[in-house]
Structures are given as structure tokens and as C-alpha cells.
Design an enzyme around this catalytic site. Sequence first.
Site, mmCIF file in Angstrom:
data_model
loop_
_atom_site.group_PDB
_atom_site.id
_atom_site.type_symbol
_atom_site.label_atom_id
_atom_site.label_comp_id
_atom_site.label_asym_id
_atom_site.label_seq_id
_atom_site.Cartn_x
_atom_site.Cartn_y
_atom_site.Cartn_z
ATOM 1 N N LYS A 197 1.555 82.395 -96.250
ATOM 2 C CA LYS A 197 2.375 81.651 -97.219
ATOM 3 C C LYS A 197 1.515 81.187 -98.380
ATOM 4 O O LYS A 197 0.470 80.554 -98.178
ATOM 5 C CB LYS A 197 2.958 80.413 -96.538
ATOM 6 C CG LYS A 197 4.351 80.620 -95.975
ATOM 7 C CD LYS A 197 4.762 79.392 -95.216
ATOM 8 C CE LYS A 197 6.151 78.949 -95.557
ATOM 9 N NZ LYS A 197 6.552 77.783 -94.743
HETATM 10 O O1 G3P Z 1 10.986 76.165 -94.508
HETATM 11 C C1 G3P Z 1 10.693 75.101 -95.346
HETATM 12 C C2 G3P Z 1 11.027 73.841 -94.676
HETATM 13 O O2 G3P Z 1 10.119 73.546 -93.667
HETATM 14 C C3 G3P Z 1 11.212 72.687 -95.589
HETATM 15 O O3 G3P Z 1 12.281 72.011 -95.102
HETATM 16 O O4 G3P Z 1 13.739 70.103 -94.713
HETATM 17 O O5 G3P Z 1 11.340 69.747 -95.387
HETATM 18 O O6 G3P Z 1 12.971 70.600 -97.020
HETATM 19 P P1 G3P Z 1 12.596 70.533 -95.585
#
Ligand code: G3P
Length: 219
Positions: free
Chosen positions: A83
Site C-alpha cells: 500500500k
Molecule cells: O480500508 C481503509 C479503512 O481501514 C479505513 O476505514 O473506517 O477508518 O475510514 P475508516
Amino acid sequence: MKIFLDTASVEDIKIANDIIPLDGVTTNPTLILKEGKDYVKTLKEITKIVNGPISAETISLDAEGMVKEGKEFAKIHKNIVIKVPMTPEGMKACRIMTKSGIRINTTLIFSANQALLAAKAGTYLASPFLGRLDDIGEKGTELIKEMRQIYDNYGFKSQILAASIRSTDHVKEVAMMGADIATMPFKVYEQLFKHKLTDEGIKQFLDDWAKLQKDLKKK
Ligand code: G3P
């Protein structure tokens, strides 16, 4: 649509993978912090459970640093995908690593133009963050629609990996919009199986079965 789990919890990955084999896993520094475990050790464990792309996130801000980190992660297993963030340095790193056969997941994509650039840099996976767009009052799923159209217009092979998924509605919407992959927290994955009427239906069948047994005993 492929389903990935967005977690660094080996326990949750095992549970989910036992139900229906997972197509892959995504991790990031926030998720590994939650588990409080060694990142490399955790990635190694995940590669033993899931037979699909497993994303490991670099933390350098410059291309050289990202490539160095990415090459180390890539040694763990052939399924490790690196990533990198959607920045000019990230895209440089994407091109360098892609050339040497390492697959890239471009993360933190928030616009269709960023997605276009990631595809041009040859990213294997392109990760738009839906929930975080919703958080700032935009409609995250619209981005999936735009990306699908752009990638199809020009035949880009990069796969659209819908990320920052927060609900089962998100999963349904991105599936309808043609995302290649949805990565989701374990909680959302569990909810996908559920429906009130399924539970009520099971209960009714069990109750009726019990009644029948009673009636038969009376005869
Ligand atoms: O895949 C990306 C994810 O981990 C971010 O999610 O909920 O932190 O925006 P969030």
C-alpha cells in the site's frame, strides 16, 4: 465482487475465512495498532490463512523509503500487496515497484482524478475511502460510479477496491456499482449474513417442529 476483510485481527480472519474463504485482506497502521502486535509477524500469520492479496502499508513519505519498505514486505509472501498513498511520491513508488513485479494498492483515494492517476501509474488495486467522504458530507459511493466509468472507458486493468466501508448498505451499493472488491470490518461482514426474517423463519420452523413432535406423541 470479491470480499476482503479490513482488519489485522488474525482471530476475526480465521472466523470469517471458515465460513466462506476470504478473497483477501487489507491492513493499515491504525488496524495493527488496535491489535498491538508485530506487523510483520501478523502479516505472516495472515498469509497462512488467506489465499489472496494481503495489503501491507508503507509509512515513508518519499518514494525511495516506500520502495525500501515495500521490498521488505514483499519478501514475506507472494500474496503481499504494497500500500502506498495517493501522492506524487506514492505514484513514483508505484511505478518502480510495479516494474519489479510487486503489486501495489494505492490508498487514500478521494477523487476520480486521483483514481485516474493511480491507474496510469499502474496500480493493481485502487482504494477509494467511502466512509471518510460520507464523514465530510460527500457521497462516497458516487466515487465508485465515477471510477467504474473511467476505468471502463479506457480499459484500465486496476481493480476498484471499495474501502472505508461502514455499513451493509455500502456493500450493496458498491456491488451494484461494479466495484471489483469491497474490504470491510469484521462487524460489517457479520451483518451481511443477517436478516430479521431469516431469524423469525428459523424460529417458526423450530416451534412448528416441536409442536408436531408433541402432537405425534399424543396419538
Ligand atoms: O480500508 C481503509 C479503512 O481501514 C479505513 O476505514 O473506517 O477508518 O475510514 P475508516
